[in-house]
Design an enzyme around this catalytic site. Structure first.
Site, short mmCIF file in Angstrom:
data_model
loop_
_atom_site.label_atom_id
_atom_site.label_comp_id
_atom_site.label_asym_id
_atom_site.label_seq_id
_atom_site.Cartn_x
_atom_site.Cartn_y
_atom_site.Cartn_z
N HIS A 73 0.84 -1.20 0.00
CA HIS A 73 0.00 0.00 0.00
C HIS A 73 0.88 1.26 0.00
O HIS A 73 0.60 2.23 -0.70
CB HIS A 73 -0.86 0.06 1.27
CG HIS A 73 -1.91 -1.00 1.40
ND1 HIS A 73 -1.95 -1.88 2.46
CD2 HIS A 73 -2.98 -1.31 0.62
CE1 HIS A 73 -3.00 -2.66 2.35
NE2 HIS A 73 -3.64 -2.36 1.24
N ARG B 167 -2.17 -5.88 -8.47
CA ARG B 167 -1.10 -6.86 -8.27
C ARG B 167 -1.10 -7.85 -9.42
O ARG B 167 -0.46 -7.65 -10.43
CB ARG B 167 -1.27 -7.58 -6.93
CG ARG B 167 -0.78 -6.77 -5.76
CD ARG B 167 -1.33 -7.25 -4.46
NE ARG B 167 -2.77 -7.03 -4.41
CZ ARG B 167 -3.53 -7.21 -3.36
NH1 ARG B 167 -2.99 -7.66 -2.24
NH2 ARG B 167 -4.82 -6.97 -3.39
N SER C 264 -2.62 -7.79 2.89
CA SER C 264 -2.87 -7.70 4.34
C SER C 264 -3.20 -9.08 4.90
O SER C 264 -2.77 -9.42 6.00
CB SER C 264 -4.03 -6.74 4.61
OG SER C 264 -3.76 -5.46 4.11
N LYS D 255 -14.57 -8.09 4.12
CA LYS D 255 -14.25 -9.17 5.06
C LYS D 255 -14.23 -8.61 6.48
O LYS D 255 -13.95 -7.43 6.67
CB LYS D 255 -12.88 -9.76 4.73
CG LYS D 255 -12.87 -10.59 3.47
CD LYS D 255 -11.45 -10.83 2.99
CE LYS D 255 -11.06 -9.81 1.95
NZ LYS D 255 -9.67 -9.79 1.58
P1 ADP Z 1 -9.82 -3.63 -0.51
O1 ADP Z 1 -10.52 -4.51 0.48
O2 ADP Z 1 -10.61 -2.42 -0.90
O3 ADP Z 1 -9.25 -4.35 -1.69
P2 ADP Z 1 -7.08 -3.44 0.45
O4 ADP Z 1 -6.57 -2.72 1.66
O5 ADP Z 1 -6.90 -4.91 0.39
O6 ADP Z 1 -8.60 -3.01 0.34
O7 ADP Z 1 -6.43 -2.81 -0.86
C1 ADP Z 1 -6.58 -1.44 -1.18
C2 ADP Z 1 -5.97 -1.20 -2.53
O8 ADP Z 1 -4.55 -1.41 -2.47
C3 ADP Z 1 -6.46 -2.15 -3.63
O9 ADP Z 1 -6.53 -1.44 -4.85
C4 ADP Z 1 -5.39 -3.21 -3.69
O10 ADP Z 1 -5.33 -3.82 -4.96
C5 ADP Z 1 -4.16 -2.37 -3.41
N1 ADP Z 1 -3.06 -3.18 -2.87
C6 ADP Z 1 -3.07 -3.97 -1.79
N2 ADP Z 1 -1.88 -4.59 -1.62
C7 ADP Z 1 -1.09 -4.17 -2.64
C8 ADP Z 1 0.25 -4.47 -3.07
N3 ADP Z 1 1.01 -5.35 -2.41
N4 ADP Z 1 0.72 -3.85 -4.18
C9 ADP Z 1 -0.09 -2.98 -4.86
N5 ADP Z 1 -1.35 -2.67 -4.53
C10 ADP Z 1 -1.85 -3.26 -3.44
#
Ligand code: ADP
Length: 168
Positions: A17, A92, A130, A41
């Site tokens: 992030h 990703r 995460s 989730k």
């Molecule tokens: P959500 O539940 O909305 O997907 P996340 O916190 O999992 O929330 O992800 C928020 C954003 O950050 C999403 O667009 C996700 O694809 C991106 N993201 C999460 N991890 C990574 C990573 N390792 N590299 C690039 N983008 C990421």
């Protein structure tokens, strides 16, 4: 003034992030991280805890000028209220694509003035999520490579508290 929102669960924030955030901050005059209160989730951390961890992680990584808020409801309403014209998301693998495609098209349908902007993950974070970090921490693994120290400490403390609560 080009203002963008970076929405997500951030449960918890990872270096993946933070990499997207650092790069998005260069593209826009103002970037706001929007922590969704009720993610798809069941979250480990509350919305306020997740917001505070984003703030701490930004300070630890010395990323300045990024605001952090929590939001519930429709993303496009939140963006409109804040005067943001873009929504930043990270991509990703192809597995992210279907959901992101649907999310972006729905948001465009709801408000065509708000544009979705996708940034491709950095190679070293392409596997990082995460959920993975939580799973590693749950089994006592080292997460220092994936999250800032303040997040690693919060994870250990939260999991210990949850374990005690279950046992007691
Ligand atoms: P959500 O539940 O909305 O997907 P996340 O916190 O999992 O929330 O992800 C928020 C954003 O950050 C999403 O667009 C996700 O694809 C991106 N993201 C999460 N991890 C990574 C990573 N390792 N590299 C690039 N983008 C990421």
């Amino acid at each position: 003034m080009r203002r963008a929102l970076y929405p997500g669960s951030f449960d918890p924030i990872t270096y993946g992030h933070l990499d997207i955030l650092r790069r998005a901050a260069r593209l826009f005059d103002q970037l706001i991280v929007a922590v969704v209160e009720n993610p798809r989730k069941e979250p480990l951390f509350s919305a306020v805890e997740r917001r505070d961890l984003v703030k701490k992680a930004l300070a630890e990584e010395k990323i300045r000028g990024v605001n952090v808020i929590t939001y519930s409801g429709l993303l496009v309403d939140c963006a409109r209220e804040l005067g943001a014209t873009a929504v930043v998301r990270g991509l990703r693998a192809t597995s992210d694509f279907d959901y992101e495609f649907q999310f972006a098209l729905t948001n465009r349908d709801l408000d065509s003035d708000i544009e979705s902007v996708f940034l491709m993950t950095a190679g070293q974070y392409s596997f990082l999520s995460s959920s993975l970090v939580k799973e590693i921490a749950q089994y006592g693994g080292e997460v220092g490579k994936f999250v800032p120290d303040c997040v690693a400490r919060a994870l250990v403390a939260k999991l210990k508290r949850n374990r005690r609560r279950k046992e007691g």
